[in-house]
Scaffold this motif. Structure first.
Motif, PDB file in Angstrom:
ATOM      1  N   ARG A   1      -3.004   2.980   0.587  1.00 52.11           N
ATOM      2  CA  ARG A   1      -2.278   2.078   1.486  1.00 52.11           C
ATOM      3  C   ARG A   1      -2.625   0.624   1.224  1.00 52.11           C
ATOM      4  N   LEU A   2      -3.880   0.354   0.879  1.00 51.90           N
ATOM      5  CA  LEU A   2      -4.264  -1.017   0.547  1.00 51.90           C
ATOM      6  C   LEU A   2      -3.623  -1.474  -0.756  1.00 51.90           C
ATOM      7  N   LEU A   3      -3.410  -0.542  -1.679  1.00 43.64           N
ATOM      8  CA  LEU A   3      -2.807  -0.880  -2.962  1.00 43.64           C
ATOM      9  C   LEU A   3      -1.290  -0.795  -2.942  1.00 43.64           C
ATOM     10  N   GLY A   4      -0.710  -0.704  -1.747  1.00 48.69           N
ATOM     11  CA  GLY A   4       0.742  -0.592  -1.650  1.00 48.69           C
ATOM     12  C   GLY A   4       1.475  -1.827  -2.127  1.00 48.69           C
ATOM     13  N   ILE A   5       0.799  -2.975  -2.191  1.00 48.06           N
ATOM     14  CA  ILE A   5       1.461  -4.198  -2.653  1.00 48.06           C
ATOM     15  C   ILE A   5       1.626  -4.226  -4.162  1.00 48.06           C
ATOM     16  N   LEU A   6       0.899  -3.374  -4.871  1.00 51.73           N
ATOM     17  CA  LEU A   6       0.991  -3.347  -6.324  1.00 51.73           C
ATOM     18  C   LEU A   6       2.238  -2.583  -6.763  1.00 51.73           C
TER      19      LEU A   6
ATOM     20  N   THR B   1       4.541   0.225  -8.659  1.00 47.50           N
ATOM     21  CA  THR B   1       4.323   1.669  -8.720  1.00 47.50           C
ATOM     22  C   THR B   1       3.648   2.089 -10.018  1.00 47.50           C
TER      23      THR B   1
ATOM     24  N   ARG C   1      -0.375   1.283  -9.883  1.00 47.40           N
ATOM     25  CA  ARG C   1      -1.297   1.941  -8.955  1.00 47.40           C
ATOM     26  C   ARG C   1      -2.112   3.064  -9.596  1.00 47.40           C
TER      27      ARG C   1
END
Length: 560
Positions: A214-219, A221, A224
């Motif tokens: 969830r923290l890496l959702g800004i990266l 697809t 990730r």
């Protein structure tokens, strides 16, 4: 009477209300107590150390109250809060914002431990003598159940309990000579509590990958999986970045250690001039030990090129060194190169550190790419997916970005002011260190990853050819042996590597019976036939389970 009965039915005893309140938030009280105990233990540790140094000091400047004020201020400085020194010669308050990074380890560890233990709910027994952490026993394997307390409850309780003790400590330290800055204290202390307690709860729940995803959702697809794998383990880029950061910090610490050994006489002179008596020198050595992580970050910044500042406008780098001429004597400052232009020794020693870091990061990326091309099942193999050169280059570039972000953050934490005017800037500049790290790692890690990947991709073809040749030779030998054994000379059978099955076949040549002979060798004697007439085809028994593998060799009559 009916109304009385209805009122009586609706009433609940106080014990049931307390039970409902406890059931709504189980473990909250234990989490609050754990956070408060963690803050108290940290304050007590700093107070014991400062009081010990104050007692053994031959010339104490203040009483026990002043020593306790200093202990509370140091505890806040360990969290990254900036302090303000009021008793200056000029009468102007001077900021002190260079936190020894090693002091941060104690509050972070106490918070992590308190949050991890808070998820167990105090380890209350369920009546059978066992803690709630064990759920069931299946056969001989003990299956651990989930934590008793929810993650949100444990995390909230520990953070609130920690801040409940930190607030009075801040008010108490405000009455001393080193007063905390309200803005920095209000940001740094809660931030450390939130991050360390969150890490403790995450560790208690088995380090799941959901929160990190969830923290890496800004990266994007496609990026990730390079940072975090679906099973929660670090991806190739994350492992490579960790290797690069480790080499940079280790190389920076090595540069500082070598320079200290080379300037050993100057460091000893600074220690002797700074204080008198064994207690004062012991305090200076403790401060040097607490500043070792800072020195490693400063050494890494020096190796990367931007260097670090020893005062406003005085930068120390491999190209030139311009320290402040009126710095107080301190053992670690003896490792600073002499003022003037840098020599080729400085350039070579400094340039080797980022090159080795880039090679290490590129090698880790290439290893992940090679495991993916070979279809391995090891961690980082990518599940057998083929890594193209473009994907390998993107992983190496992402590694450089991650290394730059980590080094920039460490550079921001390792520096700060030690006063006003010239002493307003000490340490590396974070954005310069981040840019230099990105440039070095991108220039070294990407070619290294592509080169190592290309070299390893040729190896499977050569290995496959050699394995085919090795398999071809025993196959031809087995085929010739079978032809000779089934030919016109059965007595001179050529034996091949057929394991126990071949031994059983040889036994069949000597122990086979005639058409009606049930007893092996008794058949020819009763029928009167010659041994040549009673010779039958050998019957091979099925191979035993421990028989070695023998490749299948087709016979001549099998071919159409």
């Amino acid at each position: 009477m009916a109304g009385v009965i209805e009122m009586t039915a609706r009433r609940r005893p106080p014990s049931s209300l307390l039970t409902r309140l406890r059931d709504r938030s189980p473990g909250l009280g234990d989490a609050l107590v754990g956070g408060a105990v963690a803050a108290g233990l940290g304050l007590a540790a700093f107070a014991v150390l400062v009081m010990l140094l104050w007692i053994t000091s031959p010339y104490p400047d203040s009483g026990p109250g002043g020593a306790l004020h200093v202990a509370a201020a140091l505890w806040l400085l360990a969290h990254g809060a900036e302090l303000v020194r009021t008793d200056t010669l000029a009468g102007v308050p001077a900021p002190v914002g260079l936190p020894p990074l090693l002091l941060l380890a104690l509050p972070a560890w106490l918070l992590h431990r308190a949050a991890r233990d808070a998820t167990d709910g105090g380890e209350e027994d369920g009546g059978d003598g066992f803690a709630g952490g064990v759920a069931a026993v299946e056969g001989l394997a003990v299956v651990a159940g989930p934590p008793l307390v929810s993650a949100r409850t444990a995390w909230t309780g520990v953070v609130l309990g920690y801040l409940a003790v930190a607030a009075p400590a801040v008010l108490y330290a405000a009455g001393g000579a080193l007063r905390p800055s309200w803005v920095w204290t209000g940001v740094c202390v809660p931030l450390v509590a939130v991050v360390a307690a969150g890490a403790g709860v995450w560790s208690a729940y088995g380090r799941p990958g959901g929160p990190l995803r969830r923290l890496l959702g800004i990266l994007p697809t496609g990026v990730r999986p390079l940072v975090l794998r679906p099973d929660g383990r670090p991806g190739v880029a994350a492992r490579a970045a960790a290797a690069g950061v480790g080499v940079l910090l280790g190389g920076g610490a090595l540069l500082v250690a070598v320079s200290l050994v080379g300037h050993g006489a100057a460091a000893q002179t600074a220690l002797l001039r700074l204080t008198e008596g064994w207690s004062g020198r012991f305090a200076v050595l403790l401060l040097c030990a607490a500043l070792v992580p800072n020195a490693a970050v400063w050494g890494a910044a020096y190796a990367l090129g931007p260097g670090f500042a020893l005062g406003a406008g005085h930068v120390v780098s491999p190209l030139s060194s311009a320290p402040v001429p009126f710095l107080p004597p301190f053992p670690l400052l003896a490792a600073v190169p002499e003022a003037g232009e840098g020599r080729w020794v400085h350039w070579a020693a400094a340039g080797a550190v980022p090159v080795v870091a880039g090679v290490a990061a590129g090698w880790v990326v290439a290893r992940g790419a090679v495991c993916g091309e070979r279809g391995g099942t090891r961690p980082g193999s990518g599940g057998g997916a083929v890594w193209s050169p473009g994907r390998t280059a993107r992983a190496a570039a992402l590694t450089a970005v991650l290394c730059a972000a980590v080094l920039a953050g460490l550079a921001a934490l390792a520096g700060g002011p030690l006063g006003g005017s010239v002493l307003a800037r000490f340490g590396p500049v974070w954005w310069q260190v981040g840019a230099a790290t990105l440039a070095w790692l991108a220039l070294v890690a990407v070619p290294t990853a592509l080169t190592v990947r290309a070299w390893h991709c040729r190896a499977p073809q050569a290995d496959g050819a050699s394995i085919a040749e090795q398999r071809k030779e025993p196959t031809e030998g087995t085929r010739q042996g079978m032809r000779r054994r089934l030919g016109s000379r059965p007595a001179r059978a050529w034996f091949t590597r057929t394991g126990i099955a071949g031994i059983a076949g040889v036994a069949g040549l000597t122990a086979s019976a005639g058409p009606a002979g049930p007893a092996g060798a008794a058949g020819p004697a009763q029928d009167g036939a010659s041994p040549a007439d009673t010779t039958a085809k050998p019957k091979t028994s099925p191979p035993a389970p421990d028989a070695p593998y023998a490749p299948f060799a087709p016979l001549d009559h099998d071919n159409p």
